[in-house]
Scaffold this motif. Structure first.
Motif, PDB file in Angstrom:
ATOM      1  N   ASP A   1       0.843  -1.205   0.000  1.00 17.02           N
ATOM      2  CA  ASP A   1       0.000   0.000   0.000  1.00 17.02           C
ATOM      3  C   ASP A   1       0.880   1.258   0.000  1.00 17.02           C
ATOM      4  O   ASP A   1       1.818   1.370   0.782  1.00 17.02           O
ATOM      5  CB  ASP A   1      -0.911  -0.019   1.225  1.00 17.02           C
ATOM      6  CG  ASP A   1      -1.655  -1.341   1.337  1.00 17.02           C
ATOM      7  OD1 ASP A   1      -2.799  -1.412   0.895  1.00 17.02           O
ATOM      8  OD2 ASP A   1      -1.046  -2.321   1.806  1.00 17.02           O
TER       9      ASP A   1
ATOM     10  N   ASP B   1      -8.524  -2.384   3.428  1.00 11.57           N
ATOM     11  CA  ASP B   1      -8.058  -3.335   2.429  1.00 11.57           C
ATOM     12  C   ASP B   1      -6.532  -3.187   2.327  1.00 11.57           C
ATOM     13  O   ASP B   1      -6.027  -2.075   2.149  1.00 11.57           O
ATOM     14  CB  ASP B   1      -8.709  -2.988   1.076  1.00 11.57           C
ATOM     15  CG  ASP B   1      -8.879  -4.212   0.214  1.00 11.57           C
ATOM     16  OD1 ASP B   1      -8.218  -5.228   0.491  1.00 11.57           O
ATOM     17  OD2 ASP B   1      -9.672  -4.144  -0.744  1.00 11.57           O
TER      18      ASP B   1
ATOM     19  N   GLY C   1      -3.727   3.188  -1.207  1.00  7.03           N
ATOM     20  CA  GLY C   1      -3.924   3.793   0.108  1.00  7.03           C
ATOM     21  C   GLY C   1      -3.098   3.178   1.209  1.00  7.03           C
ATOM     22  O   GLY C   1      -1.882   3.101   1.138  1.00  7.03           O
ATOM     23  N   MET C   2      -3.806   2.725   2.229  1.00  9.04           N
ATOM     24  CA  MET C   2      -3.174   2.333   3.480  1.00  9.04           C
ATOM     25  C   MET C   2      -3.282   0.832   3.750  1.00  9.04           C
ATOM     26  O   MET C   2      -3.924   0.110   3.003  1.00  9.04           O
ATOM     27  CB  MET C   2      -3.864   3.075   4.623  1.00  9.04           C
ATOM     28  CG  MET C   2      -5.318   2.652   4.740  1.00  9.04           C
ATOM     29  SD  MET C   2      -6.205   3.391   6.131  1.00  9.04           S
ATOM     30  CE  MET C   2      -5.338   2.739   7.546  1.00  9.04           C
TER      31      MET C   2
HETATM   32 CA   LIG Z   1      -4.872  -0.448   1.037  1.00  9.50          CA
END
Ligand SMILES: [Ca+2]
Ligand SMILES: [Ca+2]
Ligand SMILES: [Ca+2]
Length: 452
Positions: A137, A234, A240-241
């Motif tokens: 991520d 997720d 993202g994260m």
């Molecule tokens: Ca993610």
């Protein structure tokens, strides 16, 4: 009618700190290419990442030996030969020898003999190390709570730097488990952004909205989406994260309105509903100053169904709020920071069980929050942010040991925490309880070998 409001409304003091410290990640301030380059580097080099011993596997024909530093090199060489062994390598500075043992001898036998020798400081197997799991991520590098390499908090030059490994050891623990998708974390909060790219595939059901009495738990505030991301965004989806519990699912339940507050009755109903609708863990990043028998009974109801309840201590540098203060039924979480220090605003008292990072925590925000031209992520602070780290860990423990009682999972989390303030407050204390949670110790079995 001010008093009535004060008494009966759940105060989301947590939200206050959350909003004050909320920091925007705009597309314009983050260089996407830089993120991708960083990502490639991480994948190809694994630079700076920790190694861990996965199993006690070791080279069958070698051992590592450290001789007393006073011995001369020729003497050491002669000693190695006397054992019919061969030096493979000497690791300079550390003065550790990697030696090939005789063919007719096992590693265990050789270690036993070497460790009898007064010239030997120690001898041990040459274990195989494994790389801890690092998700791909893009913003994982900002998540010091999960893996702190001493980076600038917030990723902006001039930000304070974290203390390396002042983190919850997530990367080491993911080697053991990334969670089971049948384990559900109820996020009882302001709702969730069902369209968020890092949450949309993680949602167990549409949940319920007790604030508006409908089955649409959409987040019109932002707090619940942030909390949910920390517990179970997720992960390893290149977006993202990363969340603590990669594979566990989220049950969103809305009990606070767009102002970030709600009646106790909404939370009471929600706790009961979560316990009856598949939740294994309930995250309560909310609370109020007033005790409530009804709220306590709702907690008891869920606890007796073996739901692990995790609640925020509050952010007023005062006493622990409710429901976190209901000692018998939930884990009360205080907030630590990127140096493993307690935050000065975190509430404290004998009810605190553990701490988790809660200072400048990156997580999801609803897409509408910054608008469509921004990344839907931001930094928030509060015991609200500390709490879902613990909920994620509870869900991972439940994933690999589904037979454990809620009280047993709570104890695993307590007793495996790191007493990071042991210098000033050894043992369990009212600031961080048993300590800052340690996912590796809570999840990875300790293997003992070589004892004779
Ligand atoms: Ca993610
Ligand atoms: Ca407690
Ligand atoms: Ca302590």
């Amino acid at each position: 009618m001010k008093t009535k409001k004060t008494i009966f409304i759940l105060i989301l003091g947590l939200v206050f700190v959350f909003l004050v410290n909320f920091k925007h990640i705009r597309k314009s301030t983050i260089n996407q290419k830089d993120s991708i380059d960083q990502l490639n580097k991480i994948q190809s080099l694994n630079s700076g990442l920790p190694f861990k011993l996965k199993e006690q596997k070791f080279a069958p024909d070698q051992v590592l030996v450290k001789f007393k530093p006073t011995l001369s090199d020729p003497f050491v060489e002669a000693t190695i030969s006397a054992y019919q062994s061969k030096r493979i390598k000497r690791i300079p500075k550390l003065n550790i020898y990697q030696i090939q043992i005789p063919e007719n001898m096992t590693v265990e036998e050789m270690l036993f003999i070497l460790n009898q020798n007064p010239d030997v400081e120690y001898a041990e197997p040459n274990y195989r190390a494994y790389i801890a799991v690092t998700p791909n991520d893009a913003f994982f590098k900002y998540q010091y709570a999960l893996y702190n390499k001493g980076q600038e908090i917030g990723g902006i030059p001039g930000d304070p730097k974290g203390k390396p490994r002042a983190d919850i050891k997530a990367t080491e623990s993911w080697e053991e488990t990334k969670g089971n998708e049948s384990i559900i974390i109820a996020i009882i909060d302001t709702g969730i952004d069902f369209d968020h790219p890092d949450l949309k595939d993680k949602i167990y059901s549409s949940g319920y909205d007790f604030a508006n009495e409908d089955s649409d738990a959409t987040d019109d505030h932002g707090h619940g989406t942030h909390v949910a991301g920390i517990a179970s965004a997720d992960t390893n989806n290149s977006e993202g994260m990363a969340g603590v519990a990669w594979n566990c699912k989220i049950l969103p339940i809305k009990v606070m309105d767009e102002e970030g507050s709600g009646y106790y009755s909404w939370a009471i109903e929600a706790i009961r509903w979560a316990a009856d609708n598949g939740a294994s863990v309930i995250n309560l990043s909310l609370g109020g100053d007033e005790p409530s028998k009804a709220l306590e009974e709702a907690l008891q109801y869920a606890f007796e169904k073996d739901v692990v309840i995790v609640a925020a201590a509050g952010n007023e540098a005062g006493s622990v709020i409710y429901p976190a203060a209901y000692d018998a039924y939930c884990l009360a979480v205080s907030a630590s920071d990127y140096n493993d220090s307690r935050t000065e605003w975190s509430n404290y008292g004998p009810e605190i069980d553990v701490a988790a990072p809660g200072e400048r925590i990156l997580s999801c925000v609803p897409i509408w929050y910054w608008g469509p031209d921004s990344f839907p992520y931001g930094f928030g602070s509060g015991t609200s942010m500390a709490t879902p780290h613990v909920s994620g860990l509870a869900a991972l423990i439940k994933s690999i040991k589904p037979w454990l009682k809620a009280s047993e999972i709570m104890n695993v989390i307590r007793y495996t925490a790191d007493d990071v303030n042991a210098d000033s407050y050894p043992g369990n204390d009212e600031y961080i309880g048993y300590g800052r949670i340690n996912m590796e110790k809570a999840l990875v079995p300790i293997k003992i070998s070589g004892a004779k």
